[in-house]
Design an enzyme around this catalytic site. Structure first.
Site, PDB file in Angstrom:
ATOM      1  CE1 TYR A  63     -44.423  60.979   3.343  1.00  0.00           C
ATOM      2  CE2 TYR A  63     -43.719  62.963   4.372  1.00  0.00           C
ATOM      3  CZ  TYR A  63     -44.608  61.899   4.271  1.00  0.00           C
ATOM      4  OH  TYR A  63     -45.645  61.985   5.314  1.00  0.00           O
TER       5      TYR A  63
ATOM      6  CB  CYS B 147     -46.158  51.348  12.155  1.00  0.00           C
ATOM      7  SG  CYS B 147     -47.220  52.594  11.286  1.00  0.00           S
ATOM      8  CB  SER B 148     -45.300  53.466   7.371  1.00  0.00           C
ATOM      9  OG  SER B 148     -44.899  54.718   7.943  1.00  0.00           O
TER      10      SER B 148
ATOM     11  CG  HIS C 128     -49.965  49.477  13.288  1.00  0.00           C
ATOM     12  ND1 HIS C 128     -48.865  50.195  13.750  1.00  0.00           N
ATOM     13  CD2 HIS C 128     -49.716  48.213  13.812  1.00  0.00           C
ATOM     14  CE1 HIS C 128     -48.156  49.353  14.084  1.00  0.00           C
ATOM     15  NE2 HIS C 128     -48.575  48.154  14.071  1.00  0.00           N
TER      16      HIS C 128
ATOM     17  CG  HIS D  68     -46.062  45.382  15.104  1.00  0.00           C
ATOM     18  ND1 HIS D  68     -47.294  46.005  15.551  1.00  0.00           N
ATOM     19  CD2 HIS D  68     -45.802  44.440  15.941  1.00  0.00           C
ATOM     20  CE1 HIS D  68     -47.539  45.510  16.637  1.00  0.00           C
ATOM     21  NE2 HIS D  68     -46.815  44.565  16.996  1.00  0.00           N
TER      22      HIS D  68
END
Length: 311
Positions: free
Chosen positions: A99, A215-216, A268, A280
């Site tokens: 990343y 969320c991820s 999401h 979540h």
């Protein structure tokens, strides 16, 4: 600007509790200062930002991801007080090396590879843990899943390598594992259990730490704790792993949601909890929660289901 030349005997590691990975050097604001210094003060930063200021981190494309203390990066460019990096431990289609983004140079430190390459590592398994000095003084509050090389094991303490020299972690807050083998692989129920401890933790865009997950980031961290490295972003998480039919869902599987009743852009990801529910990290202004899927917008927007774990 300085293009980096690589010394095989040295590596760059994160030298603060959490280093935020910014889209560009111009992405930061004055209000973000507690997250830009060394040491950082994540508690102060994440709690003092208003919901609108947190939302701007996403809507204005300011933040990409985060790094934990001791995580290694590849520095590709140094420009003044900033380092352009890629993160090998966070797979991404944005760069095949890992990343990408920008980190304040003051939050990174070079260490000798021989010092860092230890046969065992210690993973923080409590929500947060205090890194201690030789005399037991509290040095830094670390996030869940911070992983550091082990230098010595004792009945009540673990000596770990850090960018700031040898430090101590209490035995009860860490799990020791073989570095080359990685954390032991566990099943989907363990993934759910890893997430349950963060109930009511406020959402934080780009968050990859127990000071706040997006969320991820939440699905990434819970999988990491159970021995699985998955992509950083939800879109890519939905493309890897094993497809699962709705009727075959088991706790620990990932659920993905897209706009336009599942036909638009994916926005999401949640973790299937069982009994038609998911756990979540919901959205800005909300927190980690368990949500029913049936008769909600999530039922209409469900577009993919993936499994990364195995028995």
């Amino acid at each position: 600007m300085i293009n980096q030349t690589f010394d095989e005997n040295e590596i760059w590691v994160v030298a603060v509790q959490v280093a935020t990975v910014w889209t560009s050097k111009e992405s930061t604001r004055r209000i973000d200062e507690p997250g830009l210094l060394n040491p950082t003060d994540m508690d102060h930063w994440v709690t003092k930002l208003t919901t609108e200021q947190k939302t701007a981190l996403c809507d204005e494309n300011r933040v990409q991801s985060q790094l934990l203390y001791g995580e290694t990066v590849e520095v590709t460019l140094i420009d003044g007080d900033w380092a352009q990096v890629v993160i090998p431990t966070q797979p991404s289609n944005k760069d095949n090396r890992g990343y990408p983004g920008w980190v304040p140079l003051i939050q990174l430190e070079k260490v000798e590879k021989e010092y860092w390459d230890q046969s065992k590592s210690a993973a923080v398994i409590s929500k947060k843990a205090w890194l201690e000095g030789d005399n037991g003084e509290k040095v830094m509050k670390l996030s869940y899943m911070t992983c550091l090389p082990v230098l010595g094991e004792h009945p009540r303490k673990i000596e770990v390598a850090t960018p700031n020299g040898t430090r101590i972690l209490p035995n009860e807050v860490v799990h020791i594992y073989e570095t080359k083998a990685g954390l032991e692989k566990k099943n989907g129920t363990a993934i759910v259990e890893a997430g349950e401890q963060f109930m009511d933790l406020a959402y934080f865009w780009g968050g990859m730490s127990s000071f706040g997950y997006d969320c991820s980031g939440f699905s990434y961290a819970t999988h990491k704790a159970c021995g699985y490295q998955i992509p950083r972003d939800a879109t890519e998480q939905a493309e890897a792993g094993e497809h699962v039919a709705y009727g075959d869902l088991l706790p620990g599987d990932l659920l993905f949601f897209a706009y336009e009743e599942g036909k638009g852009d994916l926005h999401h990801v949640g973790i299937y909890y069982g009994n038609g529910q998911m756990i979540h990290s919901r959205t800005n202004g909300k927190a980690v929660e368990i949500t029913n899927i049936a008769d909600t917008v999530y039922e209409k927007e469900l577009c993919e289901m993936r499994r990364y774990w195995h028995e």
